[in-house]
Design a protein around this motif. Structure first.
Motif, PDB file in Angstrom:
ATOM      1  N   MET A 167     -11.463 -10.638  -1.398  1.00 48.25           N
ATOM      2  CA  MET A 167     -10.921 -10.594  -2.757  1.00 48.25           C
ATOM      3  C   MET A 167     -11.701  -9.592  -3.621  1.00 48.25           C
ATOM      4  SD  MET A 167      -8.647 -11.818  -4.737  1.00 48.25           S
ATOM      5  CE  MET A 167      -8.177 -13.504  -4.845  1.00 48.25           C
ATOM      6  N   ALA A 168     -13.014  -9.527  -3.424  1.00 55.14           N
ATOM      7  CA  ALA A 168     -13.813  -8.569  -4.184  1.00 55.14           C
ATOM      8  C   ALA A 168     -13.404  -7.144  -3.845  1.00 55.14           C
ATOM      9  CB  ALA A 168     -15.296  -8.789  -3.899  1.00 55.14           C
ATOM     10  N   VAL A 169     -13.155  -6.878  -2.554  1.00 59.93           N
ATOM     11  CA  VAL A 169     -12.718  -5.533  -2.146  1.00 59.93           C
ATOM     12  C   VAL A 169     -11.359  -5.218  -2.765  1.00 59.93           C
ATOM     13  CG1 VAL A 169     -11.986  -4.149  -0.172  1.00 59.93           C
ATOM     14  CG2 VAL A 169     -14.071  -5.514  -0.030  1.00 59.93           C
ATOM     15  N   LEU A 170     -10.438  -6.165  -2.727  1.00 64.91           N
ATOM     16  CA  LEU A 170      -9.113  -5.931  -3.302  1.00 64.91           C
ATOM     17  C   LEU A 170      -9.180  -5.721  -4.814  1.00 64.91           C
ATOM     18  CD1 LEU A 170      -6.988  -8.512  -1.298  1.00 64.91           C
ATOM     19  CD2 LEU A 170      -6.997  -6.026  -1.039  1.00 64.91           C
ATOM     20  N   GLU A 171     -10.041  -6.459  -5.483  1.00 65.08           N
ATOM     21  CA  GLU A 171     -10.205  -6.267  -6.931  1.00 65.08           C
ATOM     22  C   GLU A 171     -10.765  -4.881  -7.229  1.00 65.08           C
ATOM     23  OE1 GLU A 171     -12.679  -9.492  -8.168  1.00 65.08           O
ATOM     24  OE2 GLU A 171     -10.988 -10.876  -8.387  1.00 65.08           O
ATOM     25  N   ARG A 172     -11.718  -4.451  -6.400  1.00 67.41           N
ATOM     26  CA  ARG A 172     -12.291  -3.132  -6.617  1.00 67.41           C
ATOM     27  C   ARG A 172     -11.243  -2.041  -6.390  1.00 67.41           C
ATOM     28  NH1 ARG A 172     -16.395  -0.428  -2.696  1.00 67.41           N
ATOM     29  NH2 ARG A 172     -14.362  -0.171  -1.808  1.00 67.41           N
ATOM     30  N   ILE A 173     -10.418  -2.204  -5.361  1.00 68.32           N
ATOM     31  CA  ILE A 173      -9.360  -1.226  -5.090  1.00 68.32           C
ATOM     32  C   ILE A 173      -8.374  -1.187  -6.246  1.00 68.32           C
ATOM     33  CG2 ILE A 173      -7.360  -0.753  -3.615  1.00 68.32           C
ATOM     34  CD1 ILE A 173      -9.037  -1.768  -1.260  1.00 68.32           C
ATOM     35  N   ALA A 174      -8.033  -2.355  -6.779  1.00 69.88           N
ATOM     36  CA  ALA A 174      -7.039  -2.423  -7.856  1.00 69.88           C
ATOM     37  C   ALA A 174      -7.573  -1.859  -9.165  1.00 69.88           C
ATOM     38  CB  ALA A 174      -6.592  -3.864  -8.058  1.00 69.88           C
ATOM     39  N   THR A 175      -8.880  -1.950  -9.388  1.00 72.15           N
ATOM     40  CA  THR A 175      -9.421  -1.511 -10.676  1.00 72.15           C
ATOM     41  C   THR A 175     -10.012  -0.108 -10.648  1.00 72.15           C
ATOM     42  OG1 THR A 175     -11.535  -2.595 -10.181  1.00 72.15           O
ATOM     43  CG2 THR A 175      -9.906  -3.867 -11.420  1.00 72.15           C
ATOM     44  N   ASP A 176     -10.306   0.429  -9.469  1.00 69.20           N
ATOM     45  CA  ASP A 176     -10.851   1.791  -9.396  1.00 69.20           C
ATOM     46  C   ASP A 176      -9.776   2.814  -9.742  1.00 69.20           C
ATOM     47  OD1 ASP A 176     -13.341   0.959  -8.714  1.00 69.20           O
ATOM     48  OD2 ASP A 176     -13.212   1.519  -6.598  1.00 69.20           O
ATOM     49  N   LYS A 177     -10.239   3.950 -10.162  1.00 68.61           N
ATOM     50  CA  LYS A 177      -9.319   5.049 -10.428  1.00 68.61           C
ATOM     51  C   LYS A 177      -8.781   5.579  -9.096  1.00 68.61           C
ATOM     52  CE  LYS A 177     -11.656   6.496 -14.610  1.00 68.61           C
ATOM     53  NZ  LYS A 177     -12.430   7.523 -15.258  1.00 68.61           N
ATOM     54  N   PRO A 178      -7.524   5.996  -9.059  1.00 70.05           N
ATOM     55  CA  PRO A 178      -6.940   6.476  -7.794  1.00 70.05           C
ATOM     56  C   PRO A 178      -7.697   7.659  -7.208  1.00 70.05           C
ATOM     57  CG  PRO A 178      -5.219   6.104  -9.427  1.00 70.05           C
ATOM     58  CD  PRO A 178      -6.527   5.924 -10.115  1.00 70.05           C
ATOM     59  N   SER A 179      -8.203   8.547  -8.052  1.00 63.44           N
ATOM     60  CA  SER A 179      -8.918   9.713  -7.527  1.00 63.44           C
ATOM     61  C   SER A 179     -10.215   9.285  -6.835  1.00 63.44           C
ATOM     62  CB  SER A 179      -9.210  10.706  -8.648  1.00 63.44           C
ATOM     63  OG  SER A 179     -10.002  10.086  -9.653  1.00 63.44           O
ATOM     64  N   MET A 180     -10.904   8.292  -7.413  1.00 64.56           N
ATOM     65  CA  MET A 180     -12.139   7.812  -6.782  1.00 64.56           C
ATOM     66  C   MET A 180     -11.835   7.131  -5.448  1.00 64.56           C
ATOM     67  SD  MET A 180     -14.221   6.279 -10.060  1.00 64.56           S
ATOM     68  CE  MET A 180     -15.456   5.555  -9.034  1.00 64.56           C
ATOM     69  N   LEU A 181     -10.745   6.396  -5.404  1.00 65.92           N
ATOM     70  CA  LEU A 181     -10.352   5.718  -4.177  1.00 65.92           C
ATOM     71  C   LEU A 181      -9.993   6.735  -3.092  1.00 65.92           C
ATOM     72  CD1 LEU A 181      -9.780   3.024  -2.773  1.00 65.92           C
ATOM     73  CD2 LEU A 181      -7.459   3.144  -3.688  1.00 65.92           C
ATOM     74  N   ALA A 182      -9.243   7.772  -3.454  1.00 64.50           N
ATOM     75  CA  ALA A 182      -8.873   8.800  -2.488  1.00 64.50           C
ATOM     76  C   ALA A 182     -10.115   9.525  -1.972  1.00 64.50           C
ATOM     77  CB  ALA A 182      -7.894   9.788  -3.124  1.00 64.50           C
ATOM     78  N   ALA A 183     -11.063   9.810  -2.842  1.00 62.51           N
ATOM     79  CA  ALA A 183     -12.294  10.490  -2.416  1.00 62.51           C
ATOM     80  C   ALA A 183     -13.095   9.604  -1.464  1.00 62.51           C
ATOM     81  CB  ALA A 183     -13.131  10.848  -3.641  1.00 62.51           C
ATOM     82  N   GLU A 184     -13.148   8.307  -1.741  1.00 62.56           N
ATOM     83  CA  GLU A 184     -13.892   7.395  -0.878  1.00 62.56           C
ATOM     84  C   GLU A 184     -13.226   7.290   0.499  1.00 62.56           C
ATOM     85  OE1 GLU A 184     -15.510   2.807  -0.992  1.00 62.56           O
ATOM     86  OE2 GLU A 184     -14.959   3.780  -2.871  1.00 62.56           O
ATOM     87  N   ILE A 185     -11.889   7.239   0.536  1.00 61.28           N
ATOM     88  CA  ILE A 185     -11.172   7.187   1.813  1.00 61.28           C
ATOM     89  C   ILE A 185     -11.396   8.468   2.597  1.00 61.28           C
ATOM     90  CG2 ILE A 185      -8.867   7.134   2.851  1.00 61.28           C
ATOM     91  CD1 ILE A 185      -8.060   5.183   0.623  1.00 61.28           C
ATOM     92  N   ASP A 186     -11.356   9.611   1.927  1.00 62.08           N
ATOM     93  CA  ASP A 186     -11.614  10.889   2.607  1.00 62.08           C
ATOM     94  C   ASP A 186     -13.037  10.924   3.152  1.00 62.08           C
ATOM     95  OD1 ASP A 186      -9.064  11.795   2.174  1.00 62.08           O
ATOM     96  OD2 ASP A 186      -9.573  12.870   0.315  1.00 62.08           O
ATOM     97  N   GLY A 187     -13.984  10.376   2.386  1.00 61.52           N
ATOM     98  CA  GLY A 187     -15.365  10.322   2.856  1.00 61.52           C
ATOM     99  C   GLY A 187     -15.497   9.476   4.110  1.00 61.52           C
TER     100      GLY A 187
END
Length: 112
Positions: free
Chosen positions: A85-105
Motif C-alpha cells: 500500500m505504501a508503494v501504491l500511495e507513493r506511485i499515486a502521489t509522485d509526479k509522472p516525470s519522476m516516476l518515469a525517470a525512476e522506471i528508466d533507472g
C-alpha cells in the motif's frame, strides 16, 4: 421509651416484601453475571475470590495454539499489504516525470 412488639410486627410486615425483593434481585444479578462470564470466557471465581479454571484439557490448549498461529500469519500478511500500500500511495502521489525517470533507472540497472 419501650419498643411495642405490635408496632415492631407491623414494621417488619411492611418491610418484608422489600427485603425479599432486594434478595431476589441480588440472586438474579449474580446468576446473570455468572452466565455472562461463562459466555465470554472469563474465569469463574470461588467464594474466596480465587479464579476457578475449568478443566479444558488439551483441546483448549490446542485451540489456543492454532489461533496463535493464525494470528501470526495474519500479522505477517498485514505487514506485506502495508508495504504494498505504501508503494501504491507513493506511485499515486509522485509526479509522472519522476516516476518515469525512476522506471528508466531500474531498466538500465537490469541491463547492466
Amino acid at each position: 421509651m419501650a419498643i411495642n412488639p405490635e408496632n415492631l410486627q407491623i414494621v417488619a410486615s411492611q418491610f418484608a416484601p422489600v427485603i425479599g425483593g432486594v434478595g431476589f434481585a441480588v440472586v438474579v444479578g449474580w446468576v446473570i453475571t455468572t452466565w455472562l462470564k461463562i459466555k465470554n470466557g472469563y474465569p469463574l471465581e470461588s467464594s474466596w475470590g480465587k479464579p476457578l479454571h475449568p478443566n479444558g484439557g488439551g483441546e483448549a490448549m490446542e485451540r489456543v495454539r492454532l489461533i496463535s498461529q493464525e494470528n501470526a500469519q495474519l500479522r505477517a500478511e498485514l505487514g506485506s499489504l502495508k508495504d504494498r500500500m505504501a508503494v501504491l500511495e507513493r506511485i499515486a502521489t509522485d509526479k509522472p516525470s519522476m516516476l518515469a525517470a525512476e522506471i528508466d533507472g531500474l531498466k538500465t540497472k537490469q541491463l547492466n
